[in-house]
Write a protein that holds these residues in place. Sequence first.
Motif, PDB file in Angstrom:
ATOM      1  N   TRP A  58       4.421  -2.580 -28.380  1.00  0.00           N
ATOM      2  CA  TRP A  58       5.539  -2.851 -27.483  1.00  0.00           C
ATOM      3  C   TRP A  58       6.762  -2.096 -27.990  1.00  0.00           C
ATOM      4  O   TRP A  58       7.067  -2.129 -29.185  1.00  0.00           O
ATOM      5  CB  TRP A  58       5.847  -4.348 -27.419  1.00  0.00           C
ATOM      6  CG  TRP A  58       4.714  -5.185 -26.929  1.00  0.00           C
ATOM      7  CD1 TRP A  58       4.031  -6.127 -27.637  1.00  0.00           C
ATOM      8  CD2 TRP A  58       4.128  -5.176 -25.618  1.00  0.00           C
ATOM      9  NE1 TRP A  58       3.058  -6.690 -26.852  1.00  0.00           N
ATOM     10  CE2 TRP A  58       3.097  -6.120 -25.609  1.00  0.00           C
ATOM     11  CE3 TRP A  58       4.370  -4.446 -24.458  1.00  0.00           C
ATOM     12  CZ2 TRP A  58       2.314  -6.373 -24.485  1.00  0.00           C
ATOM     13  CZ3 TRP A  58       3.592  -4.693 -23.339  1.00  0.00           C
ATOM     14  CH2 TRP A  58       2.584  -5.646 -23.358  1.00  0.00           C
ATOM     15  N   LYS A 113      -1.859  -0.540 -29.265  1.00  0.00           N
ATOM     16  CA  LYS A 113      -0.804  -0.611 -28.250  1.00  0.00           C
ATOM     17  C   LYS A 113       0.384  -1.301 -28.903  1.00  0.00           C
ATOM     18  O   LYS A 113       0.234  -2.394 -29.470  1.00  0.00           O
ATOM     19  CB  LYS A 113      -1.306  -1.409 -27.049  1.00  0.00           C
ATOM     20  CG  LYS A 113      -0.301  -1.667 -25.967  1.00  0.00           C
ATOM     21  CD  LYS A 113      -1.009  -2.424 -24.833  1.00  0.00           C
ATOM     22  CE  LYS A 113      -0.100  -3.033 -23.848  1.00  0.00           C
ATOM     23  NZ  LYS A 113      -0.838  -3.757 -22.801  1.00  0.00           N
ATOM     24  N   HIS A 153       5.706   0.094 -23.404  1.00  0.00           N
ATOM     25  CA  HIS A 153       4.838   0.146 -24.579  1.00  0.00           C
ATOM     26  C   HIS A 153       4.246   1.540 -24.695  1.00  0.00           C
ATOM     27  O   HIS A 153       4.392   2.367 -23.806  1.00  0.00           O
ATOM     28  CB  HIS A 153       3.728  -0.898 -24.484  1.00  0.00           C
ATOM     29  CG  HIS A 153       2.812  -0.679 -23.328  1.00  0.00           C
ATOM     30  ND1 HIS A 153       3.096  -1.165 -22.062  1.00  0.00           N
ATOM     31  CD2 HIS A 153       1.633  -0.021 -23.220  1.00  0.00           C
ATOM     32  CE1 HIS A 153       2.122  -0.816 -21.235  1.00  0.00           C
ATOM     33  NE2 HIS A 153       1.218  -0.119 -21.918  1.00  0.00           N
ATOM     34  N   ALA A 207       0.498  -5.098 -29.858  1.00  0.00           N
ATOM     35  CA  ALA A 207      -0.098  -5.872 -28.764  1.00  0.00           C
ATOM     36  C   ALA A 207      -1.614  -5.877 -28.877  1.00  0.00           C
ATOM     37  O   ALA A 207      -2.258  -6.894 -28.623  1.00  0.00           O
ATOM     38  CB  ALA A 207       0.334  -5.302 -27.413  1.00  0.00           C
TER      39      ALA A 207
END
Length: 78
Positions: A37, A35, A24, A44
């Motif tokens: 992935w 964040k 990530h 995320a």
Amino acid sequence: MPTLLRWKGYRFFFYSADGWEPPHVHIIKDGREAKIWLRNLNVAVNFGFSARDLNEIIGAVREHRSAFLEAWNDYFGA
């Protein structure tokens, strides 16, 4: 915490302790952080980015995903 890209004021990086998680990238700008992935480009975590910002961020991650995955694998081992 290696910086992978600086683009339009965004900083794309990963934390050196993140190796136990799936690949990530973290993105910060102006006190906001997300964040993403790298495998499926899902968000995320999002702290403060608008939907428009996230679309722009995901586009940049998509464009640089191969380089980000290569950096991840080089840093943490494949």
